[in-house]
Design a protein around this motif. Structure first.
Motif, PDB file in Angstrom:
ATOM      1  N   GLY A 180     -24.765 -25.230  19.602  1.00  0.00           N
ATOM      2  CA  GLY A 180     -23.792 -26.227  19.365  1.00  0.00           C
ATOM      3  C   GLY A 180     -22.708 -26.098  20.484  1.00  0.00           C
ATOM      4  N   GLY A 181     -23.050 -25.240  21.719  1.00  0.00           N
ATOM      5  CA  GLY A 181     -21.995 -25.142  22.861  1.00  0.00           C
ATOM      6  C   GLY A 181     -22.639 -25.053  23.997  1.00  0.00           C
ATOM      7  N   VAL A 182     -21.673 -25.435  25.063  1.00  0.00           N
ATOM      8  CA  VAL A 182     -22.307 -25.304  26.443  1.00  0.00           C
ATOM      9  C   VAL A 182     -21.215 -24.513  27.312  1.00  0.00           C
ATOM     10  N   ASN A 183     -21.505 -24.075  28.430  1.00  0.00           N
ATOM     11  CA  ASN A 183     -20.678 -23.308  29.116  1.00  0.00           C
ATOM     12  C   ASN A 183     -19.576 -24.296  29.713  1.00  0.00           C
ATOM     13  N   PRO A 184     -18.118 -24.018  29.621  1.00  0.00           N
ATOM     14  CA  PRO A 184     -17.343 -24.824  30.304  1.00  0.00           C
ATOM     15  C   PRO A 184     -17.390 -25.374  31.577  1.00  0.00           C
ATOM     16  N   ALA A 185     -17.972 -24.446  32.557  1.00  0.00           N
ATOM     17  CA  ALA A 185     -17.968 -24.723  33.888  1.00  0.00           C
ATOM     18  C   ALA A 185     -19.199 -25.725  34.073  1.00  0.00           C
ATOM     19  N   TRP A 186     -20.049 -25.489  33.509  1.00  0.00           N
ATOM     20  CA  TRP A 186     -21.225 -26.469  33.504  1.00  0.00           C
ATOM     21  C   TRP A 186     -20.835 -27.808  33.012  1.00  0.00           C
ATOM     22  N   ALA A 187     -20.063 -27.760  32.035  1.00  0.00           N
ATOM     23  CA  ALA A 187     -19.797 -29.040  31.464  1.00  0.00           C
ATOM     24  C   ALA A 187     -18.818 -29.722  32.218  1.00  0.00           C
ATOM     25  N   ALA A 188     -18.107 -28.970  33.048  1.00  0.00           N
ATOM     26  CA  ALA A 188     -17.103 -29.832  33.985  1.00  0.00           C
ATOM     27  C   ALA A 188     -17.780 -30.191  35.063  1.00  0.00           C
ATOM     28  N   LEU A 189     -18.711 -29.663  35.858  1.00  0.00           N
ATOM     29  CA  LEU A 189     -19.566 -30.004  36.635  1.00  0.00           C
ATOM     30  C   LEU A 189     -20.234 -31.265  36.585  1.00  0.00           C
ATOM     31  N   ILE A 190     -20.926 -31.220  35.442  1.00  0.00           N
ATOM     32  CA  ILE A 190     -21.675 -32.586  34.774  1.00  0.00           C
ATOM     33  C   ILE A 190     -20.622 -33.721  35.017  1.00  0.00           C
ATOM     34  N   ALA A 191     -19.617 -33.642  34.408  1.00  0.00           N
ATOM     35  CA  ALA A 191     -18.613 -34.685  34.362  1.00  0.00           C
ATOM     36  C   ALA A 191     -18.018 -34.950  35.677  1.00  0.00           C
ATOM     37  N   SER A 192     -18.088 -34.315  36.672  1.00  0.00           N
ATOM     38  CA  SER A 192     -17.638 -34.384  37.729  1.00  0.00           C
ATOM     39  C   SER A 192     -18.033 -35.579  38.767  1.00  0.00           C
ATOM     40  N   GLY A 193     -19.258 -36.007  38.380  1.00  0.00           N
ATOM     41  CA  GLY A 193     -20.114 -36.866  39.233  1.00  0.00           C
ATOM     42  C   GLY A 193     -20.520 -36.150  40.637  1.00  0.00           C
ATOM     43  N   ARG A 194     -20.683 -34.829  40.698  1.00  0.00           N
ATOM     44  CA  ARG A 194     -21.016 -34.378  41.906  1.00  0.00           C
ATOM     45  C   ARG A 194     -22.704 -34.018  41.864  1.00  0.00           C
ATOM     46  N   LEU A 195     -23.199 -34.113  41.059  1.00  0.00           N
ATOM     47  CA  LEU A 195     -24.600 -33.765  40.858  1.00  0.00           C
ATOM     48  C   LEU A 195     -25.423 -34.838  40.989  1.00  0.00           C
TER      49      LEU A 195
END
Length: 282
Positions: free
Chosen positions: A72-87
């Protein structure tokens, strides 16, 4: 092989209605005592023969001995990176205005995420996917998310948790034996540390085969400590560089960085780093 070591709920990274990241704090389970952690570590070492015995991971799931899985959870830094649009291929998804339902399901196919003009979504791979929270996040960001786990029981748990969600595929499969078209993105969170150290060069070679040139591998490194034995085995930014650069990857930007405490999973502050690696050669 599985690779997410903590019995605790985490922050979800969410693609909100205005394309911003919302981090919803979920109730954390009671932390393990040092004695409980040691007992689990010793049992996992025995079951998996220090990460080298595949059947041991299935037995761990069957016995509900899964402290690595962030259900039910993910790492916060990974979530922020996904949402940043940089991948790779996530920029459109990060700017989506789609509504969310449970806080992670918002931006599915609304993103024009094709990299080749065919309309196909970019593909992301998560080995040791466990119960599948990272797959759910990736699918919400406009990917076709593929998770593999060596444990049939883990795949069963993931299929139950993800039932009915689009653009997600879960397979009971050996990461090292995968035969498939290459992926645009890979995510490795404590997967390497679950493997016996004798398997590390094969790990790098498998990622090199499974990520397309120009694609990217994100490594969430844990535990970055001086601990002995495992799993989880201690890792370091230098180890990832030593393994990945000869395999045809180059560090993105300034290379791996240590996560701030608020970016780490609960109980992992000071022991997590993140690295991004672009596949530079076929």
């Amino acid at each position: 092989f599985t690779g997410k070591l903590l019995r605790s709920g985490l922050c979800f990274g969410v693609l909100g209605s205005q394309g911003a990241v919302r981090l919803d704090q979920h109730m954390a389970a009671a932390p393990l005592s040092p004695e409980e952690r040691d007992a689990q570590r010793r049992l996992l070492e025995k079951l998996t023969e220090q990460g080298a015995k595949a059947e041991g991971w299935d037995r761990a799931w069957e016995q509900s001995l899964t402290p690595w899985d962030l259900r039910g959870g993910v790492n916060p830094a990974w979530a922020a990176l996904i949402a940043s649009g940089r991948l790779p291929s996530t920029a459109a998804a990060a700017g989506s205005t789609a509504d969310t339902t449970d806080g992670i399901d918002g931006a599915h196919a609304s993103a024009d995420a094709s990299r080749d003009g065919t309309g196909a979504l970019p593909r992301a791979l998560v080995p040791g996917c466990g119960s599948g929270s990272d797959l759910k996040l990736l699918a919400s960001a406009g990917y076709t998310a593929v998770g593999v786990d060596i444990s049939a029981k883990a795949v069963e748990v993931a299929e139950d948790a993800l039932a009915g969600l689009p653009n997600i595929e879960v397979k009971c499969q050996d990461f090292f034996q995968m035969e498939t078209d290459p992926f645009d993105l890979g995510y490795d969170y404590t997967f390497l540390c679950a493997l016996n150290p004798s398997m590390r060069e094969a790990w790098a070679a498998a990622w090199a085969r499974l990520i397309r040139p120009g694609g990217e591998l994100v490594t969430l490194m844990f535990p970055v400590t001086n601990k002995e034995s495992g799993p989880p085995f201690a890792v370091s930014p230098g180890l990832y560089r030593h393994l990945l650069e000869p395999a045809g990857f180059a560090a993105v930007e300034e290379g791996p960085r240590k996560l701030q405490d608020e970016e780490c999973a609960p109980g992992r502050a000071g022991a997590e780093w993140i690295g991004r690696w672009v596949r530079t050669s076929a």
